[in-house]
Design an enzyme around this catalytic site. Structure first.
Site, PDB file in Angstrom:
ATOM      1  N   ASP A 183       0.869  -1.168   0.000  1.00  0.00           N
ATOM      2  CA  ASP A 183       0.000   0.000   0.000  1.00  0.00           C
ATOM      3  C   ASP A 183       0.914   1.228   0.000  1.00  0.00           C
ATOM      4  O   ASP A 183       2.109   1.123   0.285  1.00  0.00           O
ATOM      5  CB  ASP A 183      -0.887  -0.030   1.247  1.00  0.00           C
ATOM      6  N   ASP A 198      -0.097   5.165   0.891  1.00  0.00           N
ATOM      7  CA  ASP A 198      -0.283   6.158   1.950  1.00  0.00           C
ATOM      8  C   ASP A 198      -0.200   5.507   3.321  1.00  0.00           C
ATOM      9  O   ASP A 198      -0.872   4.509   3.600  1.00  0.00           O
ATOM     10  CB  ASP A 198      -1.639   6.853   1.788  1.00  0.00           C
TER      11      ASP A 198
END
Length: 309
Positions: free
Chosen positions: A108, A110
């Protein structure tokens, strides 16, 4: 039949007696300890670009067990709480230590690959960072639908000049240890990818700089040099993340059991469930509930120990 696996214990500053405590927990869970070894990684070694990065300690315990899943449950009975305070106890299948098998690590972006939430950095340009951050927090906890929340947050950006994207991209900081992790995996012949509910205009240059194998994210719609407050194309939500991860594995010839998914929020749950090994990185409770392993210390470099690197 006994199976080989490893218990990887990670801590910033283990207390005296930590080795004995870990080995005792492993043996009480019914596993047979074969070897164990501590490694101390300094902050500089794990992230030479960041002065504020703490080092960490990794204890790798090679074990024999009749039931790896039962061992995992015994060492992590409550996903929201460490069995041994200050120490993450993770059970890693032996195949992850097999360097002949090509791995795909999907991160991922952020609050995982990078320290910030890009949508919040963008919202700061219209003075609505706090408002957007509150929505992001609820979405990452799984309390509200991600796609709807993304549309709501992106709408506040309407009218901003597209040039703010470059300002935000320049402000992005990699998470501690991220660069060393990526470099190590690529050097050893593995694949590293990033999939984000954020935005390709920020991820693409970052992916190029890190030489990532694959990258995918949402696209901010821009017309006449101005953000419209909308996302172009389909939204990269939790289902799309898992779908893209599977496509990449197939394209790269990586077996499903050799795919690792690393994330921090509810939007990562589907890819966590689909991966051969999933990691909750300083994660929200919703992801902790389903992830195979936990990384609570703030240093992505520690994931190298899940691959014996």
């Amino acid at each position: 039949m006994s199976l080989n696996c490893a218990v990887v214990a990670l801590a910033v500053s283990p207390e005296d007696g930590a080795t004995e405590a870990v080995l005792d927990a492993v043996e009480r869970a019914g596993a047979v300890v074969e070897t164990h070894n501590w490694v101390r990684v300094t902050g500089t070694a794990s992230d030479g670009q960041a002065a504020d990065v703490e080092g960490y300690n990794a204890l790798t315990v090679r074990v024999q067990t009749e039931d790896p899943q039962q061992l995992r449950r015994a060492l992590q009975p409550d996903p929201q709480r460490q069995l041994l305070p200050g120490i993450d106890l993770n059970v890693v299948p032996h195949t992850w230590f097999d360097q002949s098998r090509k791995k795909l690590v999907v991160l991922d972006v952020d609050s995982t690959l990078i320290r910030q939430e890009v949508i919040e950095l963008l919202a700061a340009h219209v003075g609505r960072e706090a408002e957007v951050a509150a929505v992001t927090e609820r979405a990452m906890r799984g309390e509200i639908d991600f796609a709807a929340s993304l549309r709501e947050r992106v709408a506040v950006l309407e009218g901003l000049p597209a040039s703010v994207i470059d300002d935000v991209a320049a402000a992005v900081r990699l998470s501690p240890g991220a660069k060393v992790l990526v470099q190590t995996l690529l050097r050893e012949g593995h694949a590293v990818a990033a999939v984000s509910g954020g935005f390709s205009q920020v991820l693409d240059p970052l992916a190029a700089r890190l030489e990532l194998t694959r990258a995918a994210a949402n696209e901010l719609e821009i017309q006449d040099g101005v953000l419209t407050g909308r996302v172009a194309g389909r939204i990269v939500d939790r289902a799309v993340k898992a779908e893209v991860m599977g496509q990449w594995a197939q394209e790269l010839g990586v077996a499903p059991e050799d795919v690792m998914a690393v994330g921090d929020g509810a939007n990562d749950i589907d890819m966590a469930r689909a991966a051969g090994l999933s990691v909750a990185y300083r994660a929200k409770p919703a992801l902790r509930e389903v992830a195979d392993t936990q990384l609570s210390l703030p240093n992505l470099d520690a994931l190298r120990f899940f691959l014996d690197l």
